[in-house]
Design an enzyme around this catalytic site. Structure first.
Site, PDB file in Angstrom:
ATOM      1  N   LYS A  22       0.834  -1.203   0.000  1.00 54.74           N
ATOM      2  CA  LYS A  22       0.000   0.000   0.000  1.00 54.74           C
ATOM      3  C   LYS A  22       0.872   1.258   0.000  1.00 54.74           C
ATOM      4  CE  LYS A  22      -1.882   1.732   4.047  1.00 54.74           C
ATOM      5  NZ  LYS A  22      -1.594   3.171   4.143  1.00 54.74           N
ATOM      6  N   ASN A  23       1.860   1.274   0.890  1.00 55.64           N
ATOM      7  CA  ASN A  23       2.646   2.499   1.052  1.00 55.64           C
ATOM      8  C   ASN A  23       3.605   2.759  -0.100  1.00 55.64           C
ATOM      9  OD1 ASN A  23       1.258   2.943   3.360  1.00 55.64           O
ATOM     10  ND2 ASN A  23       2.965   2.540   4.775  1.00 55.64           N
ATOM     11  N   CYS A 116      -5.340   7.920   8.871  1.00 60.48           N
ATOM     12  CA  CYS A 116      -5.580   7.370  10.205  1.00 60.48           C
ATOM     13  C   CYS A 116      -5.568   8.464  11.254  1.00 60.48           C
ATOM     14  CB  CYS A 116      -4.466   6.401  10.559  1.00 60.48           C
ATOM     15  SG  CYS A 116      -4.861   4.716  10.163  1.00 60.48           S
ATOM     16  N   ARG A 121      -0.523  14.681  12.850  1.00 58.72           N
ATOM     17  CA  ARG A 121       0.349  14.297  11.735  1.00 58.72           C
ATOM     18  C   ARG A 121       0.610  15.558  10.933  1.00 58.72           C
ATOM     19  NH1 ARG A 121      -1.174   8.232   9.794  1.00 58.72           N
ATOM     20  NH2 ARG A 121       0.684   8.523   8.557  1.00 58.72           N
ATOM     21  N   ASP A 305       3.966   0.769  12.070  1.00 53.67           N
ATOM     22  CA  ASP A 305       2.783   0.116  11.498  1.00 53.67           C
ATOM     23  C   ASP A 305       2.613  -1.333  11.967  1.00 53.67           C
ATOM     24  OD1 ASP A 305       2.189   2.428  10.197  1.00 53.67           O
ATOM     25  OD2 ASP A 305       2.731   1.747   8.191  1.00 53.67           O
ATOM     26  N   ARG A 397      -8.992  -0.260   4.467  1.00 49.23           N
ATOM     27  CA  ARG A 397      -8.097   0.733   3.868  1.00 49.23           C
ATOM     28  C   ARG A 397      -6.766   0.109   3.441  1.00 49.23           C
ATOM     29  NH1 ARG A 397      -6.378   4.621   7.725  1.00 49.23           N
ATOM     30  NH2 ARG A 397      -4.947   4.924   6.025  1.00 49.23           N
TER      31      ARG A 397
HETATM   32  C1  UD1 Z   1       4.127   6.875   6.335  1.00 50.64           C
HETATM   33  C2  UD1 Z   1       3.249   5.670   6.131  1.00 50.64           C
HETATM   34  C3  UD1 Z   1       2.617   5.238   7.438  1.00 50.64           C
HETATM   35  C4  UD1 Z   1       3.697   5.026   8.486  1.00 50.64           C
HETATM   36  C5  UD1 Z   1       4.622   6.234   8.590  1.00 50.64           C
HETATM   37  C6  UD1 Z   1       5.825   5.991   9.491  1.00 50.64           C
HETATM   38  C7  UD1 Z   1       2.440   5.973   3.863  1.00 50.64           C
HETATM   39  C8  UD1 Z   1       1.275   6.194   2.964  1.00 50.64           C
HETATM   40  N1  UD1 Z   1       2.203   6.013   5.170  1.00 50.64           N
HETATM   41  O1  UD1 Z   1       3.280   7.921   6.825  1.00 50.64           O
HETATM   42  O2  UD1 Z   1       1.899   4.019   7.220  1.00 50.64           O
HETATM   43  O3  UD1 Z   1       3.080   4.826   9.743  1.00 50.64           O
HETATM   44  O4  UD1 Z   1       5.142   6.563   7.289  1.00 50.64           O
HETATM   45  O5  UD1 Z   1       6.560   4.903   9.051  1.00 50.64           O
HETATM   46  O6  UD1 Z   1       3.545   5.715   3.406  1.00 50.64           O
HETATM   47  N2  UD1 Z   1       6.264  14.580  10.694  1.00 50.64           N
HETATM   48  C9  UD1 Z   1       6.400  15.907  10.987  1.00 50.64           C
HETATM   49  N3  UD1 Z   1       6.152  16.833   9.989  1.00 50.64           N
HETATM   50  C10 UD1 Z   1       5.809  16.458   8.721  1.00 50.64           C
HETATM   51  C11 UD1 Z   1       5.690  15.091   8.434  1.00 50.64           C
HETATM   52  C12 UD1 Z   1       5.927  14.169   9.445  1.00 50.64           C
HETATM   53  O7  UD1 Z   1       6.707  16.280  12.118  1.00 50.64           O
HETATM   54  O8  UD1 Z   1       5.611  17.341   7.867  1.00 50.64           O
HETATM   55  C13 UD1 Z   1       6.501  13.582  11.759  1.00 50.64           C
HETATM   56  C14 UD1 Z   1       5.235  12.781  12.097  1.00 50.64           C
HETATM   57  O9  UD1 Z   1       4.430  13.436  13.046  1.00 50.64           O
HETATM   58  C15 UD1 Z   1       5.818  11.511  12.645  1.00 50.64           C
HETATM   59  C16 UD1 Z   1       7.110  11.324  11.845  1.00 50.64           C
HETATM   60  O10 UD1 Z   1       7.405  12.591  11.272  1.00 50.64           O
HETATM   61  O11 UD1 Z   1       6.153  11.624  14.002  1.00 50.64           O
HETATM   62  C17 UD1 Z   1       7.033  10.300  10.762  1.00 50.64           C
HETATM   63  O12 UD1 Z   1       5.951  10.570   9.925  1.00 50.64           O
HETATM   64  P1  UD1 Z   1       6.026  10.272   8.367  1.00 50.64           P
HETATM   65  O13 UD1 Z   1       7.225   9.434   8.095  1.00 50.64           O
HETATM   66  O14 UD1 Z   1       5.890  11.547   7.621  1.00 50.64           O
HETATM   67  O15 UD1 Z   1       4.716   9.410   8.135  1.00 50.64           O
HETATM   68  P2  UD1 Z   1       3.807   9.438   6.862  1.00 50.64           P
HETATM   69  O16 UD1 Z   1       4.611   9.678   5.637  1.00 50.64           O
HETATM   70  O17 UD1 Z   1       2.608  10.266   7.111  1.00 50.64           O
END
Ligand code: UD1
Length: 418
Positions: A22-23, A116, A121, A305, A397
């Site tokens: 998915k990711n 989620c 986030r 995850d 999902r």
């Molecule tokens: C992706 C995955 C999700 C997984 C996550 C962490 C997809 C579609 N989803 O989510 O399943 O749980 O990686 O492995 O690939 N953060 C910030 N600012 C930002 C963005 C992120 O502070 O602009 C922080 C988040 O709050 C979190 C950390 O960075 O603590 C990691 O998040 P991130 O790696 O961005 O997760 P996603 O890409 O949303």
């Protein structure tokens, strides 16, 4: 609304094919907006996050043809830079479209994305990265509005290795003028998969899988055909289910290397695991011993995850465990539900303290998010008696044909309309 009704206690035996990740598929679909030629993504998983992403692409004007397994995306007639709020709210990954839509139209408008409900986030790293490439960003009435004359390569240092921000910046940078260097980039296998697809499309990206990704801008991208990597989280969920229920389960089309932090923990628990090329067999016939601690970390650390699933396993192991969630603050919403099934867990801040009990007992529980929901299903499969897991749209999902695969292994599970 639908629920799962599960009669627990069966051991799991047999083989299941792992779905495409998915990711990976979500950012890969976003990448298809970058070319006027057709891109064919093979082995599309049957999950609602992907269906929603396809709906968003259609709203942007892309034509999609799905043959039940593979998807052809033709973005040559894409003519819209606005990602509608009702779809953006359902799918956080709509955010990845910012990079590719801005690259294509030099304009993008997107409602703040959903996904989620697992704590704050933020999107600051995505936006800061895009600004460094020359994008002017304003926010009004719940919309992020991006404009630029020209995207220009730059050096971007991420405060933390965000998966989504790394992917979004890669997507914006592939057709920017000059070179972009992303430092402290996320190292997840899905980032490498995105690099592979982009390079198949004629991009010049290197370094994915390390902390530094370098993107040299090109003028045009072409179409291609691409098979994404297998879903390490779905695979991990089935391995944990097998460890909990006992039996012998083989997973096919899986990449063991991408699961090494989980395999290490499961071996520590006492499971027998055999890896043979793209197959993993897990065998367990007894009550397992708890791992002392699990801490979620960016890749190659233990994935957030799989946190809910490993915590659920620890609940019925012999001994005590501490599980620490370092990425998302509210990722313990499944814990009160597991308690209804007899689990002994206390959550304090980012830590779950688990004291193993002999068995779960059947109960009615509610899925509050994707991975927590899947963990509740694994608990119900291992429990004594009947359970109902409500609100399974969260599980849909990310897990395609979930109950079919479980039934194939001998689990007693049915989907029921409520
Ligand atoms: C992706 C995955 C999700 C997984 C996550 C962490 C997809 C579609 N989803 O989510 O399943 O749980 O990686 O492995 O690939 N953060 C910030 N600012 C930002 C963005 C992120 O502070 O602009 C922080 C988040 O709050 C979190 C950390 O960075 O603590 C990691 O998040 P991130 O790696 O961005 O997760 P996603 O890409 O949303």
């Amino acid at each position: 609304m639908e629920k799962y009704v599960i009669n627990g206690g069966n051991k799991l035996y047999g083989s299941v094919d792992v779905q495409t990740a998915k990711n990976s598929v979500l950012p890969l679909l976003a990448a298809t907006v970058l070319t006027d030629e057709k891109v064919k993504i093979l082995s599309i998983p049957d999950i609602t996050d992907v269906k929603n992403m396809i709906k968003i692409l259609s709203r942007l004007g892309c034509r999609t043809v799905f043959d039940g397994c593979n998807l052809i995306i033709d973005s040559s007639c894409a003519d819209c830079y606005e990602i509608p709020s009702e779809l953006a709210h359902e799918l956080r990954s709509s955010l990845f479209l910012l990079g590719s839509v801005i690259s294509r139209f030099h304009m993008a408008k997107i409602a703040y994305p959903g996904g989620c409900d697992i704590g704050l986030r933020p999107v600051d790293l995505h936006l800061t990265g895009l600004k460094r490439l020359g994008v002017d960003i304003t926010e009004e009435n719940g919309y992020i509005i991006c404009k630029c004359d020209k995207l220009r390569g730059n050096e971007i240092m991420l405060d933390c290795p965000s998966v989504g921000a790394t992917e979004n910046i890669m997507l914006a940078a592939v057709k920017a003028e000059g070179t972009t260097v992303i430092k402290n980039a996320a190292r997840e296998p899905e980032i490498e998969d995105l690099q592979k697809l982009l390079n198949c499309m004629g991009a010049k990206v290197r370094g994915a899988g390390s902390g530094t990704v370098v993107i040299e801008g090109v003028n045009e991208l072409n179409g291609c055909e691409f098979l994404p990597i297998p879903d390490r989280i779905e695979a991990g969920t089935f391995l944990i289910a097998a460890a909990m229920c006992g039996g012998e389960v083989e997973l096919t089309r899986v990449c063991a290397e991408n699961l090494s932090s989980l395999l290490h923990k499961l071996r520590e628990n006492g499971c027998k695991i055999h890896v043979n090329n793209d197959k993993i067999v897990l065998e367990n016939h007894r009550r397992l011993t708890s791992v002392k601690s699990v801490e979620t970390q960016p890749y190659p650390g233990f994935p957030t995850d799989l946190q809910a699933q490993i915590t659920t396993l620890c609940c019925i192991c012999r001994g005590q465990s501490i599980i620490t969630e370092n990425l998302f603050e509210t990722r313990f919403k499944y814990v009160p539900e597991l308690r209804k099934m007899g689990a002994d867990i206390t959550v304090i801040n980012r830590n779950a303290f688990v004291r193993g009990v002999e068995r779960f007992k059947g109960a009615t529980v509610v899925a509050h998010d994707l991975r927590g929901g899947a963990a509740l299903v694994t608990a119900a499969l291992a429990a004594d008696g009947m359970s109902s897991v409500l609100d399974i749209s969260h599980i849909d999902r990310g897990y395609g044909a979930f109950e079919y695969k479980i039934r194939k292994l001998g689990g007693d599970i049915v989907r029921v309309s409520v």
